[in-house]
Motif scaffolding. Structure first.
Motif, mmCIF file in Angstrom:
data_model
loop_
_atom_site.group_PDB
_atom_site.id
_atom_site.type_symbol
_atom_site.label_atom_id
_atom_site.label_comp_id
_atom_site.label_asym_id
_atom_site.label_seq_id
_atom_site.Cartn_x
_atom_site.Cartn_y
_atom_site.Cartn_z
ATOM 1 N N VAL A 62 0.857 -1.179 0.000
ATOM 2 C CA VAL A 62 0.000 0.000 0.000
ATOM 3 C C VAL A 62 0.896 1.233 0.000
ATOM 4 O O VAL A 62 1.799 1.357 0.829
ATOM 5 N N LYS A 63 0.635 2.141 -0.924
ATOM 6 C CA LYS A 63 1.458 3.348 -1.038
ATOM 7 C C LYS A 63 0.914 4.436 -0.118
ATOM 8 O O LYS A 63 -0.277 4.732 -0.121
ATOM 9 N N SER A 64 1.804 5.034 0.660
ATOM 10 C CA SER A 64 1.436 6.107 1.565
ATOM 11 C C SER A 64 1.239 7.393 0.770
ATOM 12 O O SER A 64 2.048 7.725 -0.096
ATOM 13 N N GLU A 65 0.152 8.110 1.076
ATOM 14 C CA GLU A 65 -0.103 9.367 0.363
ATOM 15 C C GLU A 65 0.844 10.479 0.808
ATOM 16 O O GLU A 65 1.207 11.338 0.017
ATOM 17 N N LYS A 66 1.268 10.464 2.068
ATOM 18 C CA LYS A 66 2.136 11.519 2.588
ATOM 19 C C LYS A 66 3.566 11.400 2.084
ATOM 20 O O LYS A 66 4.135 12.355 1.559
ATOM 21 N N THR A 67 4.168 10.216 2.248
ATOM 22 C CA THR A 67 5.586 10.065 1.931
ATOM 23 C C THR A 67 5.853 9.410 0.591
ATOM 24 O O THR A 67 6.949 9.514 0.062
ATOM 25 N N GLY A 68 4.884 8.684 0.056
ATOM 26 C CA GLY A 68 5.090 8.004 -1.214
ATOM 27 C C GLY A 68 5.761 6.650 -1.063
ATOM 28 O O GLY A 68 6.010 5.969 -2.045
ATOM 29 N N SER A 69 6.066 6.275 0.165
ATOM 30 C CA SER A 69 6.706 4.974 0.389
ATOM 31 C C SER A 69 5.640 3.880 0.498
ATOM 32 O O SER A 69 4.467 4.151 0.723
ATOM 33 N N TYR A 70 6.084 2.654 0.348
ATOM 34 C CA TYR A 70 5.174 1.522 0.408
ATOM 35 C C TYR A 70 5.253 0.828 1.756
ATOM 36 O O TYR A 70 6.330 0.697 2.338
ATOM 37 N N THR A 71 4.104 0.406 2.255
ATOM 38 C CA THR A 71 4.026 -0.429 3.450
ATOM 39 C C THR A 71 3.275 -1.697 3.064
ATOM 40 O O THR A 71 2.554 -1.721 2.059
ATOM 41 N N PHE A 72 3.434 -2.726 3.849
ATOM 42 C CA PHE A 72 2.801 -4.003 3.546
ATOM 43 C C PHE A 72 1.731 -4.313 4.577
ATOM 44 O O PHE A 72 1.963 -4.177 5.776
ATOM 45 N N LYS A 73 0.563 -4.723 4.108
ATOM 46 C CA LYS A 73 -0.521 -5.128 4.989
ATOM 47 C C LYS A 73 -0.756 -6.616 4.798
ATOM 48 O O LYS A 73 -0.906 -7.083 3.669
ATOM 49 N N GLU A 74 -0.797 -7.342 5.901
ATOM 50 C CA GLU A 74 -0.993 -8.787 5.868
ATOM 51 C C GLU A 74 -2.359 -9.123 6.449
ATOM 52 O O GLU A 74 -2.763 -8.544 7.445
ATOM 53 N N GLU A 75 -3.055 -10.067 5.807
ATOM 54 C CA GLU A 75 -4.355 -10.518 6.286
ATOM 55 C C GLU A 75 -4.455 -12.023 6.131
ATOM 56 O O GLU A 75 -3.956 -12.581 5.163
ATOM 57 N N MET A 76 -5.136 -12.658 7.072
ATOM 58 C CA MET A 76 -5.478 -14.067 6.948
ATOM 59 C C MET A 76 -6.921 -14.112 6.460
ATOM 60 O O MET A 76 -7.826 -13.603 7.129
ATOM 61 N N VAL A 77 -7.135 -14.697 5.285
ATOM 62 C CA VAL A 77 -8.435 -14.697 4.637
ATOM 63 C C VAL A 77 -8.816 -16.131 4.278
ATOM 64 O O VAL A 77 -7.957 -16.903 3.849
#
Length: 50
Positions: free
Chosen positions: A24-39
């Motif tokens: 997921v790209k951050s709107e403020k910094t432009g860096s990417y973070t990762f979101k993990e989900e168990m589905v």
């Protein structure tokens, strides 16, 4: 400890799960973070469409 969690998710008659990791790209910094989900496995495609 992770082995115990995996073992409980794979018991017979239970729902099989998949781990979904999205970048997921951050709107403020432009860096990417990762979101993990168990589905649950049948809902993987629906989760990725979001």
């Amino acid at each position: 400890m992770a082995k115990k969690v995996v073992a409980t998710l794979k018991r017979e008659g239970g729902i099989s799960y998949a781990k979904v990791i999205r970048a997921v790209k951050s709107e403020k910094t432009g860096s990417y973070t990762f979101k993990e989900e168990m589905v649950p496995t049948p809902m993987v495609q629906e989760t990725l469409k979001k």
